[in-house]
Write an enzyme that holds these catalytic residues in place. Structure first.
Site, mmCIF file in Angstrom:
data_model
loop_
_atom_site.group_PDB
_atom_site.id
_atom_site.type_symbol
_atom_site.label_atom_id
_atom_site.label_comp_id
_atom_site.label_asym_id
_atom_site.label_seq_id
_atom_site.Cartn_x
_atom_site.Cartn_y
_atom_site.Cartn_z
ATOM 1 N N CYS A 1 -13.894 -0.947 3.559
ATOM 2 C CA CYS A 1 -13.046 -2.109 3.290
ATOM 3 C C CYS A 1 -12.993 -3.087 4.453
ATOM 4 O O CYS A 1 -12.480 -4.191 4.307
ATOM 5 C CB CYS A 1 -11.625 -1.649 2.962
ATOM 6 S SG CYS A 1 -10.791 -0.810 4.337
ATOM 7 N N GLU B 1 -13.475 1.468 -5.482
ATOM 8 C CA GLU B 1 -12.139 1.114 -4.998
ATOM 9 C C GLU B 1 -12.236 0.428 -3.651
ATOM 10 O O GLU B 1 -13.080 0.774 -2.824
ATOM 11 C CB GLU B 1 -11.296 2.404 -4.894
ATOM 12 C CG GLU B 1 -9.877 2.203 -4.438
ATOM 13 C CD GLU B 1 -9.629 2.668 -3.003
ATOM 14 O OE1 GLU B 1 -8.455 2.722 -2.588
ATOM 15 O OE2 GLU B 1 -10.610 2.953 -2.287
ATOM 16 N N ARG C 1 0.709 0.566 -2.411
ATOM 17 C CA ARG C 1 -0.661 0.669 -1.909
ATOM 18 C C ARG C 1 -1.579 -0.061 -2.890
ATOM 19 O O ARG C 1 -2.251 0.545 -3.720
ATOM 20 C CB ARG C 1 -1.064 2.138 -1.765
ATOM 21 C CG ARG C 1 -2.390 2.344 -1.065
ATOM 22 C CD ARG C 1 -2.725 3.824 -0.958
ATOM 23 N NE ARG C 1 -3.930 4.020 -0.180
ATOM 24 C CZ ARG C 1 -3.991 4.019 1.149
ATOM 25 N NH1 ARG C 1 -2.890 3.850 1.847
ATOM 26 N NH2 ARG C 1 -5.123 4.203 1.788
ATOM 27 N N ARG D 1 -4.580 -1.668 -4.419
ATOM 28 C CA ARG D 1 -6.021 -1.556 -4.261
ATOM 29 C C ARG D 1 -6.728 -2.156 -5.472
ATOM 30 O O ARG D 1 -6.199 -2.128 -6.589
ATOM 31 C CB ARG D 1 -6.445 -0.084 -4.112
ATOM 32 C CG ARG D 1 -6.005 0.561 -2.806
ATOM 33 C CD ARG D 1 -6.694 -0.074 -1.617
ATOM 34 N NE ARG D 1 -6.436 0.600 -0.365
ATOM 35 C CZ ARG D 1 -5.448 0.304 0.470
ATOM 36 N NH1 ARG D 1 -4.572 -0.642 0.147
ATOM 37 N NH2 ARG D 1 -5.301 0.945 1.599
#
Length: 457
Positions: free
Chosen positions: A76, A114, A165, A167
């Site tokens: 990421c 993801e 969180r 995502r």
């Protein structure tokens, strides 16, 4: 019983492995993880050592075996707000192309990728469009709109967790022809960006809401925390919290029902009559200074004695002379969850927590006078209490959990996608849909049984 083979890329400690293997009955075809410490924890818990760097596994020859489901929490940093945000132009961003090569050659029927929410942000529109286009070129039906989801939006009975969180999940189904892939691709996210099945995220309570295989609250009783003293606050951290707790208590005694939502900065307590703001001060800061001055002017009868009692906060670093109150009407600082950040002491209600990050910013439980333990952090990511980190430093454990995928969110995305695309998936892999849709809707039910841990294919 129906089953399928899965490949777990950029595997970390195995969040996807928990969702696909232990929950949905898949068998591991191959895992890949370049970080040796994370790979060791993966092997310790899943009894299968991951391969290393994905690049040599996909570039010289295709070493990734045949499989039906591919998962990848690909790096990421190229998209994260904490990085340079160079996206797919940064070297690490090109690791997507290694995933793409696997899709082109192995054609797994189901794909789940993801990444951080920022991948779908305005600075990366071109990157997002490129990823979608290339996957469609490879024959995959994939939504052109990003799906952004967080585990705190999921109720406990579906494996939800009290953690914000957010995502991006990229869910794709192999349909063969690129023209057909584009025609079938949706222009809406897989799930709406909101609570599921009427769940109210404000109903989370980290001290009371039962979660996990054992239906225990997130926060452990102190007597169950191994090496409890390791998570106690340092002397300076305790001093910071005690000083600001006194600040809140004095205002409550005065009858102030609501603390301001803007950051309170003691270094800028100035009477409104004495406030001077230069022409070169940015508008946002000028507004901030005016609000602090007005607050001080209204409550100086409380603030001045507080400052004198605590030596005008001279014993505190500059970053600890700021308070960000986000706990609404909570009476006491000691009833909140706190975070010591570079921007100051941030205070929240003990409902859901922010995303796990490095150990230096691990949530502080005001009622316990300590930080979140590694076991509690693992619960926050949906991992069962039998999941171990034997022989590893806590700093690495927090880092690995902070980099991992949330099991409940991953399982919910997988099941929702398979429910939507069951007929298309059955064209190439009928067992995949059968296995996933016959698994428990709540991943915690399956994870309660260590003997469900998948074996290698």
């Amino acid at each position: 019983m129906s089953s399928f083979r899965f490949v777990d890329l950029f595997a970390g400690i195995g969040g996807f492995h928990a969702a696909l293997g232990a929950v949905n009955g898949g068998t591991l075809a191959m895992a890949s993880e370049i970080d040796t410490s994370a790979a060791a924890i993966y092997a310790q818990n899943w009894h299968e050592a991951p391969e290393g760097d994905i690049i040599p596994l996909t570039e010289s020859s295709m070493a990734v075996p045949a499989h039906e489901v591919l998962t990848a929490g690909f790096p990421c940093q190229p998209f994260s707000k904490s990085g340079f945000q160079r996206g797919i132009n940064e070297a690490r961003g090109t690791l997507f192309f290694n995933i793409l090569r696997i899709l082109q050659e192995r054609k797994p029927p189901v794909v789940m990728l993801e990444n951080v929410r920022n991948l779908a942000g305005p600075r990366h529109r071109d990157t997002w469009a490129t990823i979608v286009r290339l996957m469609q070129d490879a024959g995959y039906k994939v939504s052109t709109a990003p799906t952004v989801f967080s585990p705190h939006l999921l109720p406990p009975h579906l494996g939800g967790r009290p953690q914000i969180r957010e995502r991006v999940f990229i869910m794709a189904t192999y349909v063969g022809d690129p023209v057909r892939a584009r025609a079938l691709s949706s222009h809406a996210p897989l799930v709406p960006r909101g609570p599921i099945e009427g769940w109210n995220p404000d109903d989370w309570d980290i001290f009371r809401t039962p979660i996990g295989p054992q239906q225990r609250p997130l926060v452990q009783p102190d007597r169950e925390v191994a090496r409890l003293d390791d998570y106690r606050l340092t002397e300076i951290d305790s001093l910071v919290i005690d000083i600001w707790a006194d600040f809140v208590m004095r205002l409550r005694k005065k009858g102030v029902p609501k603390l301001p939502g803007f950051p309170i900065w003691a270094d800028h307590f100035t009477h409104m009559d004495a406030l001077e703001i230069g022409d070169d001060v940015p508008a946002w800061k000028a507004d901030f200074l005016r609000k602090n001055a007005a607050f001080y002017t209204e409550h100086r009868d409380v603030i001045d004695p507080w400052l004198r009692t605590h030596s005008n906060l001279q014993d505190l670093p500059a970053s600890r002379r700021k308070l960000e109150w986000q706990a609404q009407a909570t009476e006491s600082l000691h009833e909140t969850v706190m975070h010591l950040r570079p921007s100051g002491l941030r205070v929240k209600r003990p409902t859901y927590l922010p995303a796990l990050v490095a150990i230096t910013q691990t949530s502080i439980l005001g009622a316990r006078g300590r930080r979140l333990s590694p076991r509690e952090a693992a619960r926050l990511q949906g991992l069962p209490d039998w999941f171990g980190f034997d022989g590893q430093r806590d700093a690495l454990t927090y880092k690995q959990l902070g980099n991992g995928v949330n099991v409940g969110a991953a399982n919910f995305m997988l099941r929702t996608h398979v429910e939507q695309d069951a007929e298309l998936i059955a064209e190439t892999a009928p067992d995949v849909a059968d296995a996933i849709l016959s698994a428990p809707r709540n991943p915690d039910e399956a994870l309660a049984e260590p003997d469900r841990m998948p074996k290698a294919a």
